[in-house]
Design an enzyme around this catalytic site. Structure first.
Site, PDB file in Angstrom:
ATOM      1  N   ALA A  69       0.844  -1.197   0.000  1.00  0.00           N
ATOM      2  CA  ALA A  69       0.000   0.000   0.000  1.00  0.00           C
ATOM      3  C   ALA A  69       0.879   1.246   0.000  1.00  0.00           C
ATOM      4  O   ALA A  69       1.874   1.320   0.707  1.00  0.00           O
ATOM      5  CB  ALA A  69      -0.926   0.000   1.213  1.00  0.00           C
ATOM      6  N   SER A 107       2.250  -2.212   4.290  1.00  0.00           N
ATOM      7  CA  SER A 107       2.413  -0.782   4.033  1.00  0.00           C
ATOM      8  C   SER A 107       3.767  -0.501   3.403  1.00  0.00           C
ATOM      9  O   SER A 107       4.709  -1.294   3.556  1.00  0.00           O
ATOM     10  CB  SER A 107       2.300   0.013   5.332  1.00  0.00           C
ATOM     11  OG  SER A 107       3.474  -0.149   6.127  1.00  0.00           O
ATOM     12  N   ASP A 108       3.860   0.609   2.687  1.00  0.00           N
ATOM     13  CA  ASP A 108       5.179   1.121   2.360  1.00  0.00           C
ATOM     14  C   ASP A 108       5.829   1.564   3.666  1.00  0.00           C
ATOM     15  O   ASP A 108       5.166   1.696   4.704  1.00  0.00           O
ATOM     16  CB  ASP A 108       5.061   2.289   1.373  1.00  0.00           C
ATOM     17  CG  ASP A 108       6.312   2.451   0.524  1.00  0.00           C
ATOM     18  OD1 ASP A 108       7.397   2.018   0.959  1.00  0.00           O
ATOM     19  OD2 ASP A 108       6.220   3.027  -0.576  1.00  0.00           O
ATOM     20  N   TRP A 109       7.128   1.793   3.627  1.00  0.00           N
ATOM     21  CA  TRP A 109       7.882   2.069   4.856  1.00  0.00           C
ATOM     22  C   TRP A 109       7.420   3.374   5.489  1.00  0.00           C
ATOM     23  O   TRP A 109       7.497   4.435   4.874  1.00  0.00           O
ATOM     24  CB  TRP A 109       9.369   2.087   4.548  1.00  0.00           C
ATOM     25  CG  TRP A 109      10.064   0.779   4.785  1.00  0.00           C
ATOM     26  CD1 TRP A 109      11.186   0.575   5.516  1.00  0.00           C
ATOM     27  CD2 TRP A 109       9.679  -0.524   4.306  1.00  0.00           C
ATOM     28  NE1 TRP A 109      11.529  -0.762   5.532  1.00  0.00           N
ATOM     29  CE2 TRP A 109      10.619  -1.462   4.795  1.00  0.00           C
ATOM     30  CE3 TRP A 109       8.623  -0.996   3.519  1.00  0.00           C
ATOM     31  CZ2 TRP A 109      10.539  -2.823   4.526  1.00  0.00           C
ATOM     32  CZ3 TRP A 109       8.537  -2.352   3.247  1.00  0.00           C
ATOM     33  CH2 TRP A 109       9.490  -3.240   3.754  1.00  0.00           C
ATOM     34  N   ALA A 126       4.457   4.359   6.028  1.00  0.00           N
ATOM     35  CA  ALA A 126       3.285   4.943   5.372  1.00  0.00           C
ATOM     36  C   ALA A 126       2.026   4.883   6.235  1.00  0.00           C
ATOM     37  O   ALA A 126       1.088   5.642   6.010  1.00  0.00           O
ATOM     38  CB  ALA A 126       3.014   4.241   4.044  1.00  0.00           C
TER      39      ALA A 126
END
Length: 216
Positions: free
Chosen positions: A132, A165-167, A169
């Protein structure tokens, strides 16, 4: 030492699923040599501007070509039991302000352009995970997108894998958990942990939701 492959835009110019599959197999060998279990790719956002900071990392402006090549790449990896991660879900086509931008997209455009590469790749290669994005979509963070994550991806498409999730995010506990996010990255610290436990105890997140995330 690692092998240096052509970037995604150059690879897509071959219009060859076989070539992309071969790259996936070779990347799986690289991953195994480094004891990596999951490769954070492919990037399947679309080329919207030549000035995009990560355009080289994605295949094309065309969602059909992008989806077909992504599926071949994923099969190349996962046939060797190395997982893939389609990213970034969704409409994350701007590197400028990418953590704060709100991508305002009507439903037809969302499905026919921005989601189509993900739909094709999921149907044809069943990737282990999706990532995401940082941005909002129609005012809602991608990590809290009940409509995209739950209703479309997991519901309509029947996707059985993991949405991470993206880092850094993830912006919330309960809304992200209820919005279909399965895993916050990086861990173990972050906006979940004790906050998510409190959200369950307060009745904001059902235990069945947590069970589903753990199962995935």
């Amino acid at each position: 030492k690692v092998a240096l492959f052509p970037n995604a835009t150059l690879l897509s110019s071959a219009w060859s699923e076989d070539a992309i599959y071969a790259v996936g197999r070779l990347l799986a060998e690289e991953a195994m040599a480094q004891e990596i279990h999951l490769v954070l790719g492919p990037t399947i956002n679309l080329h919207r501007s030549l000035l995009g900071g990560r355009v080289f990392e994605a295949y094309s402006e065309d969602p059909l070509l992008t989806g077909k090549l992504a599926a071949a790449y994923v099969r190349g990896l996962q046939d060797q039991r190395i997982g893939a991660c389609l990213k970034h879900l969704v409409a994350n086509e701007s590197e400028t302000e990418r953590t704060t931008v709100d991508s305002v997209v009507d439903e037809a455009t969302l499905r026919e352009l921005y989601l189509l590469p993900f739909e094709i790749a999921i149907a044809e290669s069943d990737p282990w995970s999706l990532m995401a994005a940082y941005n909002d979509v129609n005012g809602v963070p991608a990590t809290e997108q009940n409509h995209v994550n739950n209703e479309i991806v997991k519901g309509g498409w029947g996707y059985s894998g993991l949405i991470m999730s993206d880092w850094y995010a993830t912006k919330s506990a309960a809304p992200a958990a209820n919005g279909g996010l399965d895993l916050v990255m990086p861990g173990p610290l972050g906006p979940w942990g004790p906050a998510l436990v409190r959200a369950v105890e307060a009745g904001e997140v059902a235990e069945s939701v947590i069970d589903e995330h753990v199962r995935r």
